[in-house]
Motif scaffolding. Structure first.
Motif, short mmCIF file in Angstrom:
data_model
loop_
_atom_site.label_atom_id
_atom_site.label_comp_id
_atom_site.label_asym_id
_atom_site.label_seq_id
_atom_site.Cartn_x
_atom_site.Cartn_y
_atom_site.Cartn_z
N ILE A 41 0.84 -1.21 0.00
CA ILE A 41 0.00 0.00 0.00
C ILE A 41 0.87 1.25 0.00
O ILE A 41 0.61 2.22 -0.72
CB ILE A 41 -0.96 -0.01 1.20
N GLU A 45 1.09 4.29 -2.88
CA GLU A 45 0.96 5.71 -2.57
C GLU A 45 2.19 6.50 -3.02
O GLU A 45 2.07 7.61 -3.55
CB GLU A 45 0.72 5.89 -1.07
N ARG A 186 -0.94 1.54 10.59
CA ARG A 186 -2.07 2.07 9.81
C ARG A 186 -2.22 1.33 8.49
O ARG A 186 -3.33 0.98 8.09
CB ARG A 186 -1.86 3.57 9.57
N TYR A 187 -1.10 1.09 7.80
CA TYR A 187 -1.16 0.37 6.54
C TYR A 187 -1.62 -1.08 6.76
O TYR A 187 -2.32 -1.64 5.91
CB TYR A 187 0.21 0.36 5.86
N ASP A 189 -3.75 -2.05 9.07
CA ASP A 189 -5.21 -1.97 9.24
C ASP A 189 -5.91 -1.78 7.89
O ASP A 189 -6.96 -2.38 7.63
CB ASP A 189 -5.57 -0.81 10.18
N GLU A 190 -5.33 -0.94 7.02
CA GLU A 190 -5.92 -0.72 5.71
C GLU A 190 -5.89 -2.00 4.87
O GLU A 190 -6.86 -2.34 4.19
CB GLU A 190 -5.18 0.41 4.98
N ARG A 193 -8.50 -4.50 6.04
CA ARG A 193 -9.84 -4.11 5.61
C ARG A 193 -10.05 -4.44 4.13
O ARG A 193 -11.13 -4.89 3.74
CB ARG A 193 -10.04 -2.60 5.86
N LEU A 194 -9.03 -4.26 3.31
CA LEU A 194 -9.15 -4.60 1.89
C LEU A 194 -9.42 -6.09 1.70
O LEU A 194 -10.21 -6.49 0.85
CB LEU A 194 -7.87 -4.21 1.14
#
Length: 239
Positions: A41, A45, A186-187, A189-190, A193-194
């Motif tokens: 991720i 970015e 944070r990444y 968690d992202e 979720r994906l």
């Protein structure tokens, strides 16, 4: 779930901050690939990908296939991927690649294969190959004022790197590992979720599940480097 180095150690020392519990509804075997998502991720970015840019991902192993799924969600103009195996390219097309190219061998030049269709190179190049020589190929494939995001190329580089070409093309080169613990979490968690939302498929890449007692066979399968071998899992609960 931890994201610190540990390999097959029975115990790993880490801070509570480095632990993450996976939801009970997520099979553990599918959650094994979530650990690659923070870097992936972050790489997407760093690529600053937008609908007017052409993106190249070299290599469609485990990380490359996850990278293709994530990058496709950034809506690039064209998402081009390369690999030496048809089976992995077929998955890449399913995961959002707009163009796939089969390389004749591991050390083939990408632009020799794709240059007729993309003569100006690529705005964003993300090498997902292990060996460092892939970085030389990435520099050649990058367009003027492009950027290279080094997810792969962490192995030894035997070919000379032409830094004058980097300067002449005005290339930006980025490393993908998040530098701060808070970003890594944070990444994570992202990425989780994906997967839970069904936007990233981690199950389909698991081609072999081997019991711990046959761990040597698991490494043998991985090292054979075949098109129908992508992710080899070692299940400690299987007898």
């Amino acid at each position: 779930m931890r994201y610190v180095w540990g390999a097959f150690a029975e115990y790993v020392c880490c801070t509570p901050f480095s632990l993450k519990v996976l939801p009970k509804e997520l099979p553990l075997i599918e959650g094994s690939l979530i650990e690659v998502l923070p870097g992936i991720i972050h790489a997407a970015e760093l690529g600053d990908i937008s609908p007017n840019k052409n993106v190249l991902i070299t290599g469609q192993g485990v990380s490359g296939l996850v990278m293709t799924q994530v990058v496709s969600m950034f809506s690039p103009k064209n998402l081009v991927v390369t690999d030496i195996f048809d089976e992995k390219l077929a998955l890449a097309r399913k995961y959002g690649a707009t163009h796939t190219y089969k390389m004749p061998h591991e050390h083939a030049s990408t632009m020799d294969i794709v240059g007729a269709d993309f003569p100006d190179g690529f705005d964003v190049v993300i090498p997902c190959l292990l060996e460092g020589d892939g970085m030389v190929d990435a520099i050649n494939a990058a367009a003027q004022n492009g950027r290279i995001v080094m997810y792969g190329c962490i192995g030894t580089c035997h070919a000379p790197v032409d830094f004058f070409k980097v300067h002449k093309k005005r290339l930006d080169i980025f490393s993908t590992e998040p530098k701060r613990d808070i970003d890594n979490r944070r990444y994570f968690d992202e990425g989780l979720r994906l997967v839970l939302d069904g936007l990233v498929n981690t199950e389909e890449m698991i081609t072999h599940v081997v019991p711990l007692a046959e761990v040597a066979r698991a490494f043998q399968l991985r090292n054979e480097h075949k098109g129908d071998t992508i992710h080899v899992m070692i299940d400690c609960e299987v007898k």
